[in-house]
Design a protein around this motif. Structure first.
Motif, mmCIF file in Angstrom:
data_model
loop_
_atom_site.group_PDB
_atom_site.id
_atom_site.type_symbol
_atom_site.label_atom_id
_atom_site.label_comp_id
_atom_site.label_asym_id
_atom_site.label_seq_id
_atom_site.Cartn_x
_atom_site.Cartn_y
_atom_site.Cartn_z
ATOM 1 N N THR A 184 34.308 31.930 47.817
ATOM 2 C CA THR A 184 34.279 33.321 48.699
ATOM 3 C C THR A 184 32.403 33.642 48.669
ATOM 4 O O THR A 184 32.432 34.587 49.179
ATOM 5 C CB THR A 184 35.276 34.081 48.028
ATOM 6 O OG1 THR A 184 34.864 33.572 46.236
ATOM 7 C CG2 THR A 184 36.737 34.000 47.731
ATOM 8 N N CYS A 238 43.673 38.858 44.450
ATOM 9 C CA CYS A 238 42.673 39.637 45.698
ATOM 10 C C CYS A 238 43.644 39.253 47.246
ATOM 11 O O CYS A 238 43.484 37.670 47.669
ATOM 12 C CB CYS A 238 41.233 39.567 45.299
ATOM 13 S SG CYS A 238 40.129 38.340 46.064
ATOM 14 N N PRO A 295 41.417 38.415 49.836
ATOM 15 C CA PRO A 295 40.905 36.888 50.590
ATOM 16 C C PRO A 295 40.850 36.300 49.717
ATOM 17 O O PRO A 295 40.907 35.089 50.826
ATOM 18 C CB PRO A 295 39.260 37.577 50.019
ATOM 19 C CG PRO A 295 39.155 39.431 50.022
ATOM 20 C CD PRO A 295 40.557 39.618 49.311
ATOM 21 N N THR A 296 41.026 36.334 48.543
ATOM 22 C CA THR A 296 41.905 34.473 47.966
ATOM 23 C C THR A 296 42.372 34.329 48.354
ATOM 24 O O THR A 296 43.188 33.062 48.344
ATOM 25 C CB THR A 296 41.532 34.670 46.213
ATOM 26 O OG1 THR A 296 40.055 35.247 46.218
ATOM 27 C CG2 THR A 296 41.953 33.420 45.460
ATOM 28 N N ALA A 325 29.215 41.460 41.027
ATOM 29 C CA ALA A 325 30.666 41.529 41.540
ATOM 30 C C ALA A 325 31.664 40.846 40.876
ATOM 31 O O ALA A 325 33.101 41.487 40.603
ATOM 32 C CB ALA A 325 30.853 41.503 43.421
ATOM 33 N N THR A 339 41.337 36.883 39.845
ATOM 34 C CA THR A 339 41.069 38.011 41.340
ATOM 35 C C THR A 339 41.159 36.468 42.047
ATOM 36 O O THR A 339 42.255 36.201 42.840
ATOM 37 C CB THR A 339 40.393 38.818 41.474
ATOM 38 O OG1 THR A 339 39.202 37.655 41.621
ATOM 39 C CG2 THR A 339 40.681 39.828 40.893
ATOM 40 N N THR A 340 40.470 35.537 41.459
ATOM 41 C CA THR A 340 40.126 34.539 42.367
ATOM 42 C C THR A 340 40.951 33.035 41.862
ATOM 43 O O THR A 340 41.242 31.701 42.027
ATOM 44 C CB THR A 340 38.749 33.709 42.261
ATOM 45 O OG1 THR A 340 39.061 33.078 41.043
ATOM 46 C CG2 THR A 340 38.364 34.681 42.672
ATOM 47 N N CYS A 377 33.435 44.783 42.365
ATOM 48 C CA CYS A 377 34.157 44.795 43.590
ATOM 49 C C CYS A 377 35.207 45.419 42.954
ATOM 50 O O CYS A 377 35.885 45.163 42.716
ATOM 51 C CB CYS A 377 34.849 43.090 44.140
ATOM 52 S SG CYS A 377 36.021 42.992 45.006
ATOM 53 N N CYS A 415 33.595 36.672 50.496
ATOM 54 C CA CYS A 415 34.422 37.643 50.786
ATOM 55 C C CYS A 415 33.625 39.269 51.445
ATOM 56 O O CYS A 415 32.509 38.876 51.046
ATOM 57 C CB CYS A 415 35.326 37.693 49.310
ATOM 58 S SG CYS A 415 34.369 37.489 47.999
ATOM 59 N N PHE A 416 34.030 40.328 51.062
ATOM 60 C CA PHE A 416 33.298 41.580 51.758
ATOM 61 C C PHE A 416 32.975 42.064 49.593
ATOM 62 O O PHE A 416 31.436 42.614 49.984
ATOM 63 C CB PHE A 416 34.942 42.379 52.218
ATOM 64 C CG PHE A 416 35.412 43.336 50.675
ATOM 65 C CD1 PHE A 416 36.469 42.439 50.440
ATOM 66 C CD2 PHE A 416 35.163 44.347 50.405
ATOM 67 C CE1 PHE A 416 37.304 43.041 49.465
ATOM 68 C CE2 PHE A 416 36.091 44.954 48.591
ATOM 69 C CZ PHE A 416 36.533 44.409 48.911
ATOM 70 N N GLY A 417 34.079 41.779 48.884
ATOM 71 C CA GLY A 417 33.561 41.813 48.084
ATOM 72 C C GLY A 417 31.312 41.076 47.327
ATOM 73 O O GLY A 417 30.662 41.895 46.905
ATOM 74 N N VAL A 418 31.754 40.233 47.776
ATOM 75 C CA VAL A 418 29.985 39.784 46.870
ATOM 76 C C VAL A 418 29.123 40.436 48.154
ATOM 77 O O VAL A 418 28.164 40.245 47.459
ATOM 78 C CB VAL A 418 30.144 38.233 47.269
ATOM 79 C CG1 VAL A 418 29.535 36.929 46.793
ATOM 80 C CG2 VAL A 418 31.577 37.261 46.057
ATOM 81 N N LEU A 421 38.056 45.292 43.875
ATOM 82 C CA LEU A 421 39.322 44.599 43.269
ATOM 83 C C LEU A 421 39.727 44.271 41.639
ATOM 84 O O LEU A 421 40.314 43.613 42.062
ATOM 85 C CB LEU A 421 39.825 43.294 44.495
ATOM 86 C CG LEU A 421 39.455 44.196 45.771
ATOM 87 C CD1 LEU A 421 39.725 42.807 46.864
ATOM 88 C CD2 LEU A 421 41.119 44.857 46.118
ATOM 89 N N VAL A 422 37.821 43.656 41.612
ATOM 90 C CA VAL A 422 38.132 43.885 39.837
ATOM 91 C C VAL A 422 38.626 45.009 39.377
ATOM 92 O O VAL A 422 39.694 44.749 38.230
ATOM 93 C CB VAL A 422 36.631 42.994 39.800
ATOM 94 C CG1 VAL A 422 36.190 42.730 38.400
ATOM 95 C CG2 VAL A 422 37.114 41.766 40.619
HETATM 96 S S1 SF4 Z 1 37.110 36.781 45.285
HETATM 97 FE FE1 SF4 Z 1 38.114 39.119 45.814
HETATM 98 S S2 SF4 Z 1 37.901 40.403 43.601
HETATM 99 FE FE2 SF4 Z 1 35.938 38.515 43.791
HETATM 100 S S3 SF4 Z 1 34.214 39.373 45.022
HETATM 101 FE FE3 SF4 Z 1 35.520 38.196 46.691
HETATM 102 S S4 SF4 Z 1 36.849 40.269 46.949
HETATM 103 FE FE4 SF4 Z 1 36.067 40.838 44.714
#
Ligand code: SF4
Length: 287
Positions: A268, A197, A199-200, A79, A167-168, A102, A20-23, A104-105
């Motif tokens: 992710t 989130c 992406p999840t 993240a 979030t996951t 992240c 995902c973009f966050g990681v 979203l977190v």
């Molecule tokens: S799984 Fe969702 S909240 Fe966690 S880092 Fe990725 S985008 Fe962010």
């Protein structure tokens, strides 16, 4: 979804899967820091052994968020985020912080704080020992963590209960749990802020499509990756034969016996290179 035909079976690759973009942003920012000086990563940047060995190769030191002591002046918050208390404590001790939490977190932290400010008793749906959940709970010592109906007994007899989710977590399970809590505590004002989130959610929806089409599902990701394990579990719950693997060497030909369609998804924290390696191995097994 993308498909690849082999002579034995078709490989179906989930539309939304993998890192995902966050990681990804957390890894990029950490690599950029490590290109100029060493740093201590407070926990696992991604629940993925490939990423961890790459960071070690670049000079990263392992550290723990709750230790408040590191071998380097620079520390990295992953993240998954941290409590404000932990963040402040590292700052007070003079460490420079690269905070890759992240966005979203951060939203989940903000929603929980808003619920508490409005007088709701804070409840987090998630895994008690997960780093993100420990961070969410860190600033609210009264908060309770629940994952199934038997955990409702942890919630005191209060008038207002405010829920958020890790979030996951699988969104369907979260919604079912909120409904069950409302039935269990009909006298209480039970408010839920959806912090699973996007992406999840995208990955879980793509998995549903994959399960409808495939005979076998392979989920690629580190053994400690919560969301990769959840992908495999969800696929099994859909009635699919499903396996959680870290890389191509974990694949077993016998799992694919008789399969016409083999589905592929990834968590992710899984690198694209790992997904490509598994795809290549599946193509070899299918030819
Ligand atoms: S799984 Fe969702 S909240 Fe966690 S880092 Fe990725 S985008 Fe962010």
């Amino acid at each position: 979804m993308k498909t690849i035909q082999t002579s034995r079976f078709q490989i179906l690759i989930a539309t939304h899967s993998g890192m995902c973009f966050g990681v990804r942003q957390a890894i990029e920012a950490t690599e950029s820091l490590l290109s100029s000086r060493s740093a201590t990563i407070l926990g696992e940047l991604a629940h993925n052994p490939v990423v961890q060995s790459r960071m070690a190769h670049l000079g990263a030191h392992p550290g723990q968020l709750q230790n408040h002591r590191a071998q380097t002046p620079d520390v990295v918050i992953t993240a998954h985020g941290a409590s404000d208390q932990d963040r402040e404590r590292w700052k007070r001790q003079g460490y420079r912080i690269l905070d890759t939490t992240c966005p979203l977190v951060r939203v989940a932290h903000q929603k929980l704080a808003n619920l508490v400010a409005k007088g709701y008793f804070p409840v987090i749906i998630g895994k008690e020992d997960h780093v993100e959940v420990r961070g969410l709970r860190g600033d609210f010592s009264q908060a309770q963590v629940i994952l199934q109906e038997k955990d409702f007994s942890k919630i005191p007899q209060v008038e207002k209960i405010g829920l958020i989710s890790q979030t996951t977590q699988p969104i369907e399970r979260v919604i079912d749990l909120v409904k069950a809590l409302r039935n269990h505590r009909p006298e209480a004002d039970v408010t839920f802020c959806d912090t699973v989130c996007q992406p999840t959610k995208d990955r879980q929806r793509s998995l549903d499509d994959l399960c409808r089409a495939a005979d076998v599902v392979i989920a690629v990701g580190g053994k400690s990756s919560n969301n990769t394990a959840a992908l495999a579990r969800t696929a099994r719950a859909h009635g699919c034969q499903a396996y959680h693997i870290e890389g191509p060497s974990d694949l077993r030909d016998r799992w694919l016996a008789g399969a016409r369609k083999v589905g592929l998804t990834a968590g992710t924290s899984t690198l694209e290179v790992s997904v490509q390696a598994v795809t290549k191995r599946l193509q070899e097994l299918g030819s």
